[in-house]
Design a protein around this motif. Sequence first.
Motif, PDB file in Angstrom:
ATOM      1  N   MET A  79       0.844  -1.142  -0.065  1.00 32.61           N
ATOM      2  CA  MET A  79       0.118   0.022   0.026  1.00 32.61           C
ATOM      3  C   MET A  79       0.978   1.297   0.134  1.00 32.61           C
ATOM      4  SD  MET A  79      -2.278   1.381   3.149  1.00 32.61           S
ATOM      5  CE  MET A  79      -2.383  -0.017   3.938  1.00 32.61           C
ATOM      6  N   PRO A  80       0.718   2.039  -1.070  1.00 30.51           N
ATOM      7  CA  PRO A  80       1.547   3.141  -0.948  1.00 30.51           C
ATOM      8  C   PRO A  80       0.997   4.282  -0.163  1.00 30.51           C
ATOM      9  CG  PRO A  80       0.287   3.344  -2.878  1.00 30.51           C
ATOM     10  CD  PRO A  80      -0.144   1.976  -2.311  1.00 30.51           C
ATOM     11  N   VAL A  81       2.102   4.946   0.682  1.00 26.27           N
ATOM     12  CA  VAL A  81       1.748   5.972   1.884  1.00 26.27           C
ATOM     13  C   VAL A  81       2.064   7.148   1.408  1.00 26.27           C
ATOM     14  CG1 VAL A  81       0.928   4.309   3.628  1.00 26.27           C
ATOM     15  CG2 VAL A  81       3.243   5.322   3.373  1.00 26.27           C
ATOM     16  N   SER A  82       1.562   8.437   1.943  1.00 26.93           N
ATOM     17  CA  SER A  82       2.269   9.757   1.623  1.00 26.93           C
ATOM     18  C   SER A  82       3.224  10.058   2.679  1.00 26.93           C
ATOM     19  CB  SER A  82       1.355  10.688   1.315  1.00 26.93           C
ATOM     20  OG  SER A  82       0.490  10.887   2.815  1.00 26.93           O
ATOM     21  N   THR A  83       3.287   9.587   3.888  1.00 25.43           N
ATOM     22  CA  THR A  83       4.218  10.169   4.864  1.00 25.43           C
ATOM     23  C   THR A  83       4.688   8.878   5.929  1.00 25.43           C
ATOM     24  OG1 THR A  83       3.323  12.248   4.848  1.00 25.43           O
ATOM     25  CG2 THR A  83       4.565  11.753   6.677  1.00 25.43           C
ATOM     26  N   VAL A  84       5.862   8.650   6.073  1.00 25.11           N
ATOM     27  CA  VAL A  84       6.224   7.971   7.294  1.00 25.11           C
ATOM     28  C   VAL A  84       6.872   8.525   8.358  1.00 25.11           C
ATOM     29  CG1 VAL A  84       7.445   5.874   7.720  1.00 25.11           C
ATOM     30  CG2 VAL A  84       6.290   5.805   5.766  1.00 25.11           C
ATOM     31  N   VAL A  85       6.899   8.395   9.510  1.00 25.56           N
ATOM     32  CA  VAL A  85       7.479   8.818  10.724  1.00 25.56           C
ATOM     33  C   VAL A  85       8.554   7.666  10.998  1.00 25.56           C
ATOM     34  CG1 VAL A  85       7.575   9.680  12.966  1.00 25.56           C
ATOM     35  CG2 VAL A  85       5.835  10.553  11.226  1.00 25.56           C
ATOM     36  N   ARG A  86       9.654   7.881  10.836  1.00 27.37           N
ATOM     37  CA  ARG A  86      10.640   6.666  11.047  1.00 27.37           C
ATOM     38  C   ARG A  86      11.532   6.765  12.462  1.00 27.37           C
ATOM     39  NH1 ARG A  86      10.114   3.207   7.313  1.00 27.37           N
ATOM     40  NH2 ARG A  86      10.284   4.162   5.057  1.00 27.37           N
ATOM     41  N   GLY A  87      11.459   5.223  13.117  1.00 25.64           N
ATOM     42  CA  GLY A  87      12.171   5.332  14.259  1.00 25.64           C
ATOM     43  C   GLY A  87      12.226   6.065  15.465  1.00 25.64           C
ATOM     44  N   GLY A  88      10.848   6.548  15.850  1.00 26.04           N
ATOM     45  CA  GLY A  88      10.559   7.059  16.729  1.00 26.04           C
ATOM     46  C   GLY A  88      10.256   6.243  18.032  1.00 26.04           C
ATOM     47  N   THR A  89      10.165   6.748  19.369  1.00 30.35           N
ATOM     48  CA  THR A  89       9.988   5.897  20.416  1.00 30.35           C
ATOM     49  C   THR A  89       8.435   5.903  20.435  1.00 30.35           C
ATOM     50  OG1 THR A  89      12.164   5.891  21.470  1.00 30.35           O
ATOM     51  CG2 THR A  89      10.347   5.572  22.861  1.00 30.35           C
ATOM     52  N   LEU A  90       7.640   5.084  20.400  1.00 28.24           N
ATOM     53  CA  LEU A  90       6.318   5.387  20.471  1.00 28.24           C
ATOM     54  C   LEU A  90       5.775   5.346  21.921  1.00 28.24           C
ATOM     55  CD1 LEU A  90       5.010   3.043  17.598  1.00 28.24           C
ATOM     56  CD2 LEU A  90       5.732   5.553  17.619  1.00 28.24           C
ATOM     57  N   VAL A  91       4.951   6.291  22.256  1.00 30.21           N
ATOM     58  CA  VAL A  91       4.474   6.364  23.506  1.00 30.21           C
ATOM     59  C   VAL A  91       3.122   5.609  23.620  1.00 30.21           C
ATOM     60  CG1 VAL A  91       3.767   7.758  25.527  1.00 30.21           C
ATOM     61  CG2 VAL A  91       5.490   8.513  24.067  1.00 30.21           C
ATOM     62  N   VAL A  92       3.414   4.338  23.379  1.00 31.61           N
ATOM     63  CA  VAL A  92       1.933   3.256  23.589  1.00 31.61           C
ATOM     64  C   VAL A  92       2.524   2.168  24.029  1.00 31.61           C
ATOM     65  CG1 VAL A  92       0.791   4.342  21.602  1.00 31.61           C
ATOM     66  CG2 VAL A  92       2.322   2.595  21.040  1.00 31.61           C
ATOM     67  N   ALA A  93       1.765   1.290  24.710  1.00 29.12           N
ATOM     68  CA  ALA A  93       2.073   0.081  25.327  1.00 29.12           C
ATOM     69  C   ALA A  93       2.473  -0.969  24.248  1.00 29.12           C
ATOM     70  CB  ALA A  93       1.171  -0.553  26.114  1.00 29.12           C
ATOM     71  N   GLY A  94       3.513  -1.760  24.350  1.00 26.53           N
ATOM     72  CA  GLY A  94       3.797  -2.926  23.413  1.00 26.53           C
ATOM     73  C   GLY A  94       4.792  -2.849  22.120  1.00 26.53           C
ATOM     74  N   LEU A  95       4.867  -1.504  21.883  1.00 17.72           N
ATOM     75  CA  LEU A  95       5.768  -1.164  20.606  1.00 17.72           C
ATOM     76  C   LEU A  95       6.704  -0.078  20.616  1.00 17.72           C
ATOM     77  CD1 LEU A  95       6.034  -2.637  17.791  1.00 17.72           C
ATOM     78  CD2 LEU A  95       4.644  -1.158  16.814  1.00 17.72           C
ATOM     79  N   PRO A  96       7.833  -0.320  21.526  1.00 15.69           N
ATOM     80  CA  PRO A  96       8.643   0.867  21.964  1.00 15.69           C
ATOM     81  C   PRO A  96       9.220   1.971  20.679  1.00 15.69           C
ATOM     82  CG  PRO A  96       9.453  -0.954  22.576  1.00 15.69           C
ATOM     83  CD  PRO A  96       8.533  -1.726  21.874  1.00 15.69           C
TER      84      PRO A  96
END
Length: 91
Positions: free
Chosen positions: A1-18
């Motif tokens: 699926m082509p997407v317009s924007t990707v934010v890469r390699g950030g530390t997500l502030v959600v449980a389970g996927l740091p």
Amino acid sequence: MPVSTVVRGGTLVVAGLPQADVAFEDGRIVAIGPGLPAASEEIDARALHVFPGVIDVHLHFNEPGRTEWEGAATGSRALAAGGGTLFFDMR
């Protein structure tokens, strides 16, 4: 699926996927995970935190009246500065 924007390699502030990438299309999150495919716009978020948007469901922008205290222009800018993405004005 082509997407317009990707934010890469950030530390997500959600449980389970740091640490992961977040892909967006038409202003919506369409994928979260490590190593997502390339996009036309890429934002390097390594060493940064990626927070979910805040929705304020009860606020009062004093408009009309008392706009010298806080009106829609100043209140919505303050909300965005704090991570707010949506509000409901309780007139």
